[in-house]
Design an enzyme around this catalytic site. Structure first.
Site, PDB file in Angstrom:
ATOM      1  N   CYS A 100      -5.114  10.796  -3.491  1.00 31.85           N
ATOM      2  CA  CYS A 100      -5.861   9.579  -3.776  1.00 31.85           C
ATOM      3  C   CYS A 100      -5.386   8.434  -2.878  1.00 31.85           C
ATOM      4  O   CYS A 100      -4.332   8.520  -2.240  1.00 31.85           O
ATOM      5  CB  CYS A 100      -5.727   9.193  -5.244  1.00 31.85           C
ATOM      6  SG  CYS A 100      -6.671  10.256  -6.353  1.00 31.85           S
TER       7      CYS A 100
ATOM      8  N   HIS B 131      -6.860   3.287  -6.142  1.00 28.69           N
ATOM      9  CA  HIS B 131      -6.166   2.730  -7.314  1.00 28.69           C
ATOM     10  C   HIS B 131      -4.954   1.891  -6.920  1.00 28.69           C
ATOM     11  O   HIS B 131      -4.454   1.955  -5.797  1.00 28.69           O
ATOM     12  CB  HIS B 131      -5.741   3.858  -8.264  1.00 28.69           C
ATOM     13  CG  HIS B 131      -4.721   4.819  -7.710  1.00 28.69           C
ATOM     14  ND1 HIS B 131      -3.358   4.616  -7.840  1.00 28.69           N
ATOM     15  CD2 HIS B 131      -4.864   5.988  -7.033  1.00 28.69           C
ATOM     16  CE1 HIS B 131      -2.713   5.623  -7.263  1.00 28.69           C
ATOM     17  NE2 HIS B 131      -3.598   6.467  -6.772  1.00 28.69           N
TER      18      HIS B 131
END
Length: 541
Positions: free
Chosen positions: A452, A433
């Site tokens: 992440c 992301h």
């Protein structure tokens, strides 16, 4: 028919008994001369194979006929090919003593009776299966060494491997077992080169200086010069001064280590320069083991996230066509990024951030208990997703187990996920992301996230992915972005994603690269390999 002594272990005894009963049935239907010739050999095969279900099935299906120990040419070709492969196991970074080809040869030579030949037959098959498994899919079970390596190793069927082997050219089949990836071949070639260098003394004396800069001179510079030459970053020279040639060589070294490239041998650079050759070779051997864990097609196009390199790349036919810096999970155990492979299916533009439960109860709940207005950029929601007014939330009534609410951050430039996220749905809740925290990408070491993978150039990453399905990918992406609404774009061709951890790897030109062991995982893997008998070796030219 005379039965030999059955194994003591009750399960093995039952297996052996069942196999010998089967063998007895086969022999009773055979002519008498054949019975006399094969009884002892096949009985020994049945007893030895009973210890292993796959071997038992394999030999029972063959009426206990051997594949290694006969006098025929096929058997000789098979055993010669296997013994040669076992003797060369060290080239793959495998423990030669695990297969012990010398003992196998001695057992074969000493097998004077049919019973001894039957035992040697099964010993050969056992060695074959051990070697095939190790060279094809690795010695170790990764998750048992490092729990966050949650990769699914593509283990092959032992029975299927044996059956395929006897139907193939033996030497060609054995050559086909290791990974066929270009990276494995390059690592193996570099390992061989380093083994030759180790036999000649390695990198030489370490540099006895905390740091060195252009213009310096003296013994430390000479030692730096010599190590750079032996490492292959500097052409032969007699200079005793930190001149432009050494400065350029230091830059090349820094680039190969993922360090800031400034041409000055500062503290971090000097630490890496002084790493001994045998330690570098350990990293290469670990990388080869890691390649074996991934011995399956990666996809002609795939996404390659190397955690230690802090990069995410799109790879087409073994060539990097796009690369961006990344931020990975922090070094704390519960925030480290796991290693696994999956398939990217879609991207979400202007995403909402649904805060993981672990972050809600471990980080935000204590803040809400101290101040009901804390983390005001987040909505508190009930189980149906309805926003709950902050005044209605008495956080002090709950603990991490009983807190009944979730938290969410709507689309915005301040959203923790930035303006786009890339999804490959997985049970670890890991994805790639954007991020509003762009300052972190300028750092040399970038382990800061909750697990992440944050991307420095997420828009360009999206354009590269969409170029396969859109004539103007930038326009399509920007139109969705400017709407401000959360929207999803499905990839017409899903892309495999591999989150890996390589402290040693090569580029497509074959140049060896090294990175620091950010999470200490490769050290744990090397220790486990060493316990299995793997060792660094020096090869004379």
């Amino acid at each position: 028919m005379t039965l030999a002594f059955l194994p003591c272990h009750p399960v093995r005894r039952l297996r052996a008994f069942a196999l010998i009963v089967t063998l007895g049935t086969l022999l009773l239907t055979a002519p008498a001369p054949v019975q006399a010739q094969v009884t002892a050999f096949r009985q020994a095969v049945a007893e030895s194979a009973a210890r292993d279900t796959d071997l038992a099935t394999f030999y029972r299906d063959r009426a206990f006929e051997g594949i290694w120990t006969g006098a025929d040419r096929a058997a000789a070709t098979r055993r010669n090919a296997l013994l040669s492969a076992l003797a060369d196991a060290g080239a793959h970074g495998l423990p030669v003593g695990r297969y012990d080809p010398d003992s196998l040869m001695a057992q074969l030579r000493a097998a004077a009776t049919p019973a001894q030949q039957g035992a040697a037959e099964v010993a050969m098959s056992q060695a074959f299966l051990h070697y095939a498994r190790d060279v094809q899919t690795g010695i170790l079970t990764p998750s048992k060494v490092v729990p966050l390596i949650v990769r699914e190793v593509p283990l092959r069927s032992p029975l299927g491997t044996l059956q395929a082997f006897i139907q193939s050219n033996p030497a060609a089949f054995l050559r086909s077992l290791p990974p066929s990836s270009p990276e494995y071949a390059r690592l193996m070639r570099e390992k061989l080169r380093l083994e030759g260098l180790l036999a000649q003394g390695g990198y030489g004396p370490t540099v006895q200086a905390a740091s060195l800069a252009p213009g310096a001179s003296g013994q430390a510079v000479v030692d730096l010069r010599n190590r750079l030459m032996l490492m292959g970053f500097l052409d032969r020279t007699a200079t005793q001064t930190y001149d432009a040639g050494i400065q350029a060589a230091v830059q090349r070294f820094q680039q190969s280590m993922g360090l800031s490239v400034d041409g000055t041998a500062g503290g971090e650079t000097m630490k890496e320069i002084n790493v001994p050759l045998d330690k570098r070779m350990q990293s290469v051997i670990v990388a080869m083991e890691r390649e074996r864990w991934m011995n399956r097609p990666r996809g002609q196009r795939h996404i390659w996230v190397n955690l230690t390199d802090f990069t995410a790349a799109i790879v087409d036919n073994d060539r990097v066509t796009f690369s961006t810096r990344s931020v990975i999970g922090a070094t704390e155990g519960d925030r480290q990024s796991p290693e696994f492979s999956d398939v990217m299916e879609y991207m979400v533009i202007n995403p909402s951030w649904y805060v993981p439960r672990s972050i809600v109860v471990n980080e935000y709940l204590p803040q809400l208990q101290r101040n009901a207005g804390a983390v005001s950029h987040l909505d508190v929601t009930d189980r149906s997703g309805k926003v709950i007014p902050r005044g209605s939330v008495n956080a002090s009534k709950y603990n991490a187990r009983t807190f009944p609410y979730s938290m969410r951050q709507g689309p915005s430039e301040r959203n923790a996920l930035g303006l786009v996220k890339f999804l490959f749905p997985n049970k670890y809740n890991i994805y790639l992301h954007d991020t509003p925290s762009k300052n972190l990408f300028s750092r040399e070491s970038r382990a800061f996230s909750h697990g992440c993978i944050r991307l420095n150039d997420p828009f360009d990453f999206a354009y590269a992915l969409l170029a396969r399905q859109e004539s103007d990918p930038q326009a399509v992406f920007q139109a969705r972005l400017k709407s401000g609404a959360e929207s999803r774009i499905t990839l017409q061709e899903p892309v495999p994603v591999h989150i890996v951890y390589r402290t040693a790897f090569t580029n497509v030109t074959g140049q060896l690269q090294f990175r620091r062991d950010v999470y200490g995982r490769d050290a744990a893997i090397w220790n486990a390999l060493a316990r299995e008998g793997v060792a660094v070796r020096a090869l004379q030219g």
